[in-house]
Design an enzyme around this catalytic site. Structure first.
Site, PDB file in Angstrom:
ATOM      1  N   THR A   1       0.846  -1.199   0.000  1.00  0.00           N
ATOM      2  CA  THR A   1       0.000   0.000   0.000  1.00  0.00           C
ATOM      3  C   THR A   1       0.881   1.248   0.000  1.00  0.00           C
ATOM      4  O   THR A   1       0.658   2.194  -0.771  1.00  0.00           O
ATOM      5  CB  THR A   1      -0.879   0.009   1.279  1.00  0.00           C
ATOM      6  OG1 THR A   1      -1.626  -1.197   1.329  1.00  0.00           O
ATOM      7  CG2 THR A   1      -1.800   1.209   1.312  1.00  0.00           C
TER       8      THR A   1
ATOM      9  N   HIS B   1      21.382  26.973  15.191  1.00  0.00           N
ATOM     10  CA  HIS B   1      20.578  28.188  14.967  1.00  0.00           C
ATOM     11  C   HIS B   1      20.826  28.720  13.564  1.00  0.00           C
ATOM     12  O   HIS B   1      21.973  28.747  13.127  1.00  0.00           O
ATOM     13  CB  HIS B   1      20.965  29.260  15.990  1.00  0.00           C
ATOM     14  CG  HIS B   1      20.273  30.562  15.762  1.00  0.00           C
ATOM     15  ND1 HIS B   1      18.952  30.758  16.119  1.00  0.00           N
ATOM     16  CD2 HIS B   1      20.695  31.717  15.191  1.00  0.00           C
ATOM     17  CE1 HIS B   1      18.608  31.985  15.778  1.00  0.00           C
ATOM     18  NE2 HIS B   1      19.646  32.592  15.211  1.00  0.00           N
TER      19      HIS B   1
HETATM   20  P1  FAD Z   1       0.734  -3.175   3.078  1.00  0.00           P
HETATM   21  O1  FAD Z   1       1.593  -2.050   2.713  1.00  0.00           O
HETATM   22  O2  FAD Z   1      -0.740  -3.008   2.978  1.00  0.00           O
HETATM   23  O3  FAD Z   1       1.205  -4.393   2.160  1.00  0.00           O
HETATM   24  C1  FAD Z   1       0.570  -5.627   2.190  1.00  0.00           C
HETATM   25  C2  FAD Z   1       0.793  -6.292   0.849  1.00  0.00           C
HETATM   26  O4  FAD Z   1       0.330  -7.624   0.941  1.00  0.00           O
HETATM   27  C3  FAD Z   1       0.018  -5.665  -0.299  1.00  0.00           C
HETATM   28  O5  FAD Z   1       0.881  -5.319  -1.343  1.00  0.00           O
HETATM   29  C4  FAD Z   1      -0.961  -6.750  -0.737  1.00  0.00           C
HETATM   30  O6  FAD Z   1      -1.134  -6.775  -2.147  1.00  0.00           O
HETATM   31  C5  FAD Z   1      -0.248  -8.005  -0.276  1.00  0.00           C
HETATM   32  N1  FAD Z   1      -1.170  -9.106   0.016  1.00  0.00           N
HETATM   33  C6  FAD Z   1      -2.270  -9.084   0.813  1.00  0.00           C
HETATM   34  N2  FAD Z   1      -2.822 -10.319   0.896  1.00  0.00           N
HETATM   35  C7  FAD Z   1      -2.051 -11.126   0.127  1.00  0.00           C
HETATM   36  C8  FAD Z   1      -2.098 -12.497  -0.193  1.00  0.00           C
HETATM   37  N3  FAD Z   1      -3.031 -13.310   0.315  1.00  0.00           N
HETATM   38  N4  FAD Z   1      -1.147 -13.004  -1.042  1.00  0.00           N
HETATM   39  C9  FAD Z   1      -0.191 -12.202  -1.574  1.00  0.00           C
HETATM   40  N5  FAD Z   1      -0.087 -10.891  -1.282  1.00  0.00           N
HETATM   41  C10 FAD Z   1      -1.003 -10.370  -0.449  1.00  0.00           C
HETATM   42  N6  FAD Z   1       1.873   5.355   6.664  1.00  0.00           N
HETATM   43  C11 FAD Z   1       2.911   6.107   7.059  1.00  0.00           C
HETATM   44  O7  FAD Z   1       3.643   5.706   7.970  1.00  0.00           O
HETATM   45  N7  FAD Z   1       3.173   7.322   6.486  1.00  0.00           N
HETATM   46  C12 FAD Z   1       2.393   7.817   5.509  1.00  0.00           C
HETATM   47  O8  FAD Z   1       2.665   8.905   5.001  1.00  0.00           O
HETATM   48  C13 FAD Z   1       1.289   7.053   5.069  1.00  0.00           C
HETATM   49  N8  FAD Z   1       0.487   7.515   4.092  1.00  0.00           N
HETATM   50  C14 FAD Z   1      -0.556   6.741   3.661  1.00  0.00           C
HETATM   51  C15 FAD Z   1      -1.389   7.257   2.682  1.00  0.00           C
HETATM   52  C16 FAD Z   1      -2.465   6.520   2.227  1.00  0.00           C
HETATM   53  C17 FAD Z   1      -3.352   7.084   1.137  1.00  0.00           C
HETATM   54  C18 FAD Z   1      -2.699   5.224   2.760  1.00  0.00           C
HETATM   55  C19 FAD Z   1      -3.828   4.383   2.252  1.00  0.00           C
HETATM   56  C20 FAD Z   1      -1.883   4.703   3.753  1.00  0.00           C
HETATM   57  C21 FAD Z   1      -0.809   5.477   4.227  1.00  0.00           C
HETATM   58  N9  FAD Z   1       0.025   5.017   5.246  1.00  0.00           N
HETATM   59  C22 FAD Z   1       1.060   5.797   5.678  1.00  0.00           C
HETATM   60  C23 FAD Z   1      -0.181   3.712   5.892  1.00  0.00           C
HETATM   61  C24 FAD Z   1       0.813   2.692   5.296  1.00  0.00           C
HETATM   62  O9  FAD Z   1       0.629   2.617   3.908  1.00  0.00           O
HETATM   63  C25 FAD Z   1       0.600   1.332   5.932  1.00  0.00           C
HETATM   64  O10 FAD Z   1       0.669   1.428   7.340  1.00  0.00           O
HETATM   65  C26 FAD Z   1       1.673   0.353   5.469  1.00  0.00           C
HETATM   66  O11 FAD Z   1       1.656   0.217   4.078  1.00  0.00           O
HETATM   67  C27 FAD Z   1       1.455  -1.021   6.120  1.00  0.00           C
HETATM   68  O12 FAD Z   1       2.441  -1.900   5.670  1.00  0.00           O
HETATM   69  P2  FAD Z   1       2.186  -3.482   5.612  1.00  0.00           P
HETATM   70  O13 FAD Z   1       3.437  -4.062   5.096  1.00  0.00           O
HETATM   71  O14 FAD Z   1       1.647  -3.958   6.898  1.00  0.00           O
HETATM   72  O15 FAD Z   1       1.001  -3.692   4.548  1.00  0.00           O
END
Ligand code: FAD
Ligand code: NAD
Length: 469
Positions: A43, A448
């Site tokens: 994401t 500063h």
């Molecule tokens: P994710 O990044 O969601 O990745 C999970 C991955 O798993 C995805 O690519 C998905 O396709 C894959 N997946 C899921 N199920 C399966 C499966 N069964 N088989 C194979 N693949 C699978 N956080 C910040 O800290 N700073 C920010 O500025 C920020 N801005 C954001 C802006 C927006 C618009 C959004 C929506 C979120 C933002 N976030 C931000 C939050 C941040 O994106 C998430 O906290 C972070 O991406 C979480 O990481 P993760 O690895 O847990 O999951």
């Protein structure tokens, strides 16, 4: 290893999963990562942190040029025009470069990318596409997706979620944002700066739940001054799309007369929920908690030995840097090292203008926590208006607030509204990680003129002795 294809299989290549995979490979473990998206990075890199920041940065510069801020600095920029296609182009370019960078790191670290949707077939086996693999350790890092609003169907044209709001092909006349949290304020700010009228409808009586109370109030004032409109304590009960426009029905959160709001685009951003659908957790003997998340212990281990979970799919703040740190820690735990994340010191930043950042306890939480043991807090505040660099840069909005234990002087929380609050908060997090007192910060020499001097002055204010106010 005889029967296993991999030492570690990570499911999901977001900031949690890809970092876990790289760290595991660095530690000499044979590692694969399953990802169903066409590009790595999850994401955050594809539709979250990175593309939103690309638009926030570009729209801020557009507003500075078009809104007369540059003119005030003696820079005449006549005929400023928005080229939205080019703005989207640089967003896509940032995403492409960064997601490509992860693919390069996978190759460099010899991590196999299993392309496709992963589902458990047993406690140590997972099917990805046509292939079933066995791994000694499996890390679930499947992240989160947008929470739907019942009765309001996202079509990514008139009613959009955050992904649709990043890709709008024209500036909406009126955008209604449902949810006054982080996404609503960041993406609402983008389209406001580019020319939309933006109305934020928020269920609670204040914006930004989870942030320090004073910060929430001040932020609302600043956003109102910038022209964002707010309908607080209001709930959306329905939406009708006709002729490329939406009519939203809203009513007071506490109940009362309904009314309608017309919008060209409605952005639904009322939170995110853990991704576990399609994972066949039951085949691994796993369940989710009532919030749909996978429960873990202090070491990121689930209830099933050999299965671990990190990032947005587990309880805690949904932040990329939290997921990344958990990715490193879980790989280290799998490798029999000691991987630890201090969940009390996770900074949080809203990348609006000014930025809003915090780490540790809010004033309300700190008061409540200390009062249980008969303790008290001390609070020091310093306005950005009195910071020489902020003043010189014409960035008067905001303040720094340092909250400390009155007895031990240990810093419990730091909250900042300032143009570069997201960068400033790192020093507060580091100080807290080292168990700093407010006096430690106050007696640290700060360069500063920098915005960071406001942190030093707020720390001095805890002792009642700031210099510049
Ligand atoms: P994710 O990044 O969601 O990745 C999970 C991955 O798993 C995805 O690519 C998905 O396709 C894959 N997946 C899921 N199920 C399966 C499966 N069964 N088989 C194979 N693949 C699978 N956080 C910040 O800290 N700073 C920010 O500025 C920020 N801005 C954001 C802006 C927006 C618009 C959004 C929506 C979120 C933002 N976030 C931000 C939050 C941040 O994106 C998430 O906290 C972070 O991406 C979480 O990481 P993760 O690895 O847990 O999951
Ligand atoms: P959020 O939890 O920040 O805000 C959602 C808001 O919607 C809350 O204020 C909530 O009270 C409100 N709400 C809930 N139901 C509602 C309803 N029916 N009507 C009106 N308002 C309603 O969630 P988000 O803004 O969707 O962001 C999701 C997650 O993504 C957050 O957890 C955040 O941590 C992460 N994120 C982080 C950043 C960042 O770190 N800069 C940026 C974007 C997203």
């Amino acid at each position: 290893m005889a029967d296993f294809d991999f030492d570690v299989l990570v499911i999901g290549a977001g900031p949690g999963g890809y970092v876990a995979a790289i760290r595991a490979a660095q530690l000499g473990l044979k590692t694969a990562c399953a990802e169903s998206r066409a590009t790595l990075g999850g994401t955050c890199l594809n539709v979250g942190c990175i593309p939103s920041k690309a638009l926030l940065h570009a729209s801020e510069l557009f507003e500075e040029a078009a809104g007369g801020k540059l003119a005030k600095l003696g820079i005449k920029a006549s005929g400023v025009e928005l080229d939205l296609e080019a703005m989207h182009g640089q967003r896509l370019d940032a995403v492409k470069q960064l997601t490509g960078g992860i693919e390069y790191l996978f190759k460099k670290n010899k991590i196999e990318w299993l392309k496709g949707q992963a589902a458990f077939t047993g406690k140590d086996s997972v099917k990805v596409g046509d292939r079933t693999v066995r791994a000694k350790n499996i890390v679930i890092a499947t992240g989160s997706s947008v929470t739907p609003l019942p009765g309001i169907a996202v079509d990514q044209k008139v009613i959009v979620d955050s992904t649709g709001a990043l890709e709008l092909l024209k500036v909406p006349g009126h955008m209604v944002v449902v949810g006054g949290g982080v996404i609503g304020l960041e993406l609402g700010s983008v389209w406001k700066r580019l020319g939309a009228q933006v109305t934020v409808v928020e269920f609670l009586d204040q914006l930004l739940p989870g942030f320090d109370g004073e910060v929430r109030k001040e932020a609302a004032k600043i956003f109102k001054k910038q022209g964002l409109e707010f309908r607080l304590s209001t709930k959306v009960t329905g939406a009708k799309v006709e002729g490329g426009k939406a009519t939203l029905t809203v009513e007071p959160a506490a109940g009362g007369a309904a009314e309608t709001i017309e919008a060209d685009v409605v952005l639904v951003c009322i939170g995110r929920r853990a991704n576990t659908d399609g994972l066949a957790l039951d085949k691994a003997g796993l369940t989710t908690n009532p919030r749909g998340q996978i429960e873990i212990d202090h070491e990121f281990a689930t209830s099933v030995p050999g299965i671990w979970a990190i990032g947005d799919v587990v309880p805690g703040p949904m932040l990329a840097h939290k997921a990344e740190d958990e990715g490193i820690a879980v790989a280290e735990n799998i490798a029999d090292l000691t991987g630890i994340v201090n969940h009390d010191v996770i900074p949080s930043v809203v990348y609006t203008s000014p930025e809003i950042a915090g780490v540790g306890l809010t004033e309300e939480q700190a008061k409540e926590r200390l009062s249980k043991s008969g303790g008290e807090i001390k609070v020091g505040k310093f306005p950005m208006l009195a910071n020489s660099r902020a003043k010189t840069n014409h960035e008067p909005d905001g303040f720094v607030k340092v909250i400390a234990d009155a007895k031990s002087d240990r810093v419990l929380g730091v909250w900042i509204i300032a143009s570069v609050a997201g960068t400033m908060i790192a020093q507060a997090a580091q100080a807290m990680e080292f168990g700093a007192t407010s006096e430690d910060i106050a007696y640290t020499c700060h360069a500063h003129p920098t915005h960071s001097e406001a942190i030093k002055e707020a720390a001095m204010a805890v002792q009642g002795k700031p210099i510049h106010i």
